[in-house]
Design a protein around this motif. Structure first.
Motif, short mmCIF file in Angstrom:
data_model
loop_
_atom_site.label_atom_id
_atom_site.label_comp_id
_atom_site.label_asym_id
_atom_site.label_seq_id
_atom_site.Cartn_x
_atom_site.Cartn_y
_atom_site.Cartn_z
N TYR A 13 -17.48 -22.58 28.96
CA TYR A 13 -16.21 -22.21 27.96
C TYR A 13 -16.75 -21.73 26.68
N PRO A 14 -15.86 -21.20 25.71
CA PRO A 14 -16.15 -20.48 24.68
C PRO A 14 -16.23 -21.91 23.39
N TRP A 15 -17.44 -21.55 22.76
CA TRP A 15 -17.64 -22.69 21.54
C TRP A 15 -18.07 -21.74 20.35
N ALA A 16 -17.79 -22.15 19.09
CA ALA A 16 -18.18 -21.55 17.95
C ALA A 16 -19.42 -22.37 17.44
N LEU A 17 -20.34 -21.48 16.73
CA LEU A 17 -21.73 -22.18 16.47
C LEU A 17 -22.26 -21.57 15.29
N THR A 18 -23.22 -21.90 14.42
CA THR A 18 -23.84 -21.14 13.51
C THR A 18 -25.43 -21.24 13.79
N GLY A 19 -26.32 -20.76 13.29
CA GLY A 19 -27.53 -20.67 13.33
C GLY A 19 -28.40 -19.45 12.91
N GLU A 20 -29.56 -19.44 13.02
CA GLU A 20 -30.32 -18.43 12.66
C GLU A 20 -30.80 -17.47 13.40
N ILE A 21 -30.69 -16.09 13.16
CA ILE A 21 -31.11 -15.22 14.19
C ILE A 21 -32.66 -15.01 14.47
N ALA A 22 -32.94 -15.24 15.57
CA ALA A 22 -34.37 -15.01 15.92
C ALA A 22 -34.84 -13.84 16.58
N GLY A 23 -33.63 -12.78 16.71
CA GLY A 23 -34.00 -11.59 17.47
C GLY A 23 -32.61 -11.25 18.15
N ARG A 24 -32.76 -10.08 18.89
CA ARG A 24 -31.82 -9.36 19.48
C ARG A 24 -32.04 -9.24 20.88
N GLY A 25 -30.89 -9.58 21.65
CA GLY A 25 -30.86 -9.54 23.25
C GLY A 25 -30.82 -8.05 23.56
N PRO A 26 -31.12 -7.83 24.95
CA PRO A 26 -30.94 -6.78 25.66
C PRO A 26 -29.75 -5.59 25.42
N ASP A 27 -28.45 -6.36 25.09
CA ASP A 27 -27.40 -5.77 24.79
C ASP A 27 -27.28 -5.75 23.29
N CYS A 28 -28.21 -5.89 22.43
CA CYS A 28 -28.51 -5.97 20.95
C CYS A 28 -27.63 -6.99 20.27
N GLU A 29 -27.32 -8.04 20.98
CA GLU A 29 -26.50 -9.21 20.67
C GLU A 29 -27.37 -10.30 19.79
N PRO A 30 -26.92 -10.97 18.98
CA PRO A 30 -27.88 -11.97 18.29
C PRO A 30 -28.36 -12.86 19.11
N LEU A 31 -29.63 -13.30 19.05
CA LEU A 31 -30.21 -14.44 19.66
C LEU A 31 -30.58 -15.65 18.56
N LEU A 32 -29.83 -16.60 18.73
CA LEU A 32 -29.70 -17.72 17.65
C LEU A 32 -30.65 -18.92 18.11
N VAL A 33 -31.30 -19.41 16.79
CA VAL A 33 -32.07 -20.84 16.99
C VAL A 33 -31.56 -21.56 16.12
N GLY A 34 -31.87 -23.06 16.21
CA GLY A 34 -31.62 -23.91 14.91
C GLY A 34 -29.89 -24.03 15.04
N THR A 35 -29.46 -24.06 16.11
CA THR A 35 -27.69 -23.74 16.25
C THR A 35 -27.25 -25.13 15.94
N THR A 36 -25.83 -24.95 15.39
CA THR A 36 -25.09 -26.13 15.03
C THR A 36 -23.69 -25.95 15.76
N ALA A 37 -23.16 -26.71 16.78
CA ALA A 37 -21.55 -26.58 17.33
C ALA A 37 -20.79 -26.81 16.19
N VAL A 38 -19.70 -25.90 15.86
CA VAL A 38 -18.78 -25.97 14.87
C VAL A 38 -17.62 -26.22 15.30
N ALA A 39 -17.13 -25.75 16.44
CA ALA A 39 -15.95 -26.01 17.21
C ALA A 39 -15.95 -25.62 18.81
N SER A 40 -15.01 -26.26 19.53
CA SER A 40 -15.04 -25.65 20.88
C SER A 40 -13.66 -24.83 20.69
N ILE A 41 -13.57 -23.74 21.76
CA ILE A 41 -12.25 -22.74 21.61
C ILE A 41 -11.63 -23.19 23.13
#
Length: 143
Positions: free
Chosen positions: A92-120
């Protein structure tokens, strides 16, 4: 997986408008389609095609870019639709914050130190698809 895609201790958003309000309050904000933060903490992120380990969780930005000159709901619809194919009974989708540690193969952000903010709620993805079909021109290449 958390019960029915709802995360304990955070809001459960039920409309694009509610997601938009959260984006105004928390920045940068991202979305992830998965079994939730507990399930993600128990796994290793890996690029499925190459098998490479990823240095963080693959996410999609919910915070509009500075150049975006349309309604925030349009941005949200587009972003939610990009990964809607990942919805499954255990995802399911959920919203989060965190620090960008890099980019994935589709140039999407890769987060570490994540915090859940909401479920969608899954119905928000349906609302996003409805809006996306009405305000965008999928497949248009600018020619």
């Amino acid at each position: 997986m958390e019960e029915a895609g709802m995360l304990p201790g955070v809001p459960h958003l039920r409309s694009l408008g509610e997601v938009g309000e959260l984006v105004e309050a928390v920045s940068p904000l991202y979305v992830r389609f998965s079994g939730g933060p507990v399930a993600d903490a128990a796994t290793v992120s890996r690029d499925h095609e190459s098998g490479c380990l990823l240095p963080g969780l693959s996410v999609n930005p919910l915070t509009p870019e500075p150049w975006w000159d349309r309604k925030v709901e349009h941005w949200l619809a587009r972003q939610l639709c990009q990964y809607a194919h990942l919805l499954a009974p255990d995802r399911y989708p959920w919203a989060l914050t965190g620090e960008i540690a890099g980019r994935g193969p589709d140039c999407e952000p890769l987060l570490v130190g994540t915090t859940a903010v909401a479920s969608i709620d899954r119905s928000v993805v349906d609302e996003a698809a409805w809006l996306y079909a009405r305000v965008f021109h999928p497949g248009a290449d600018g020619r």
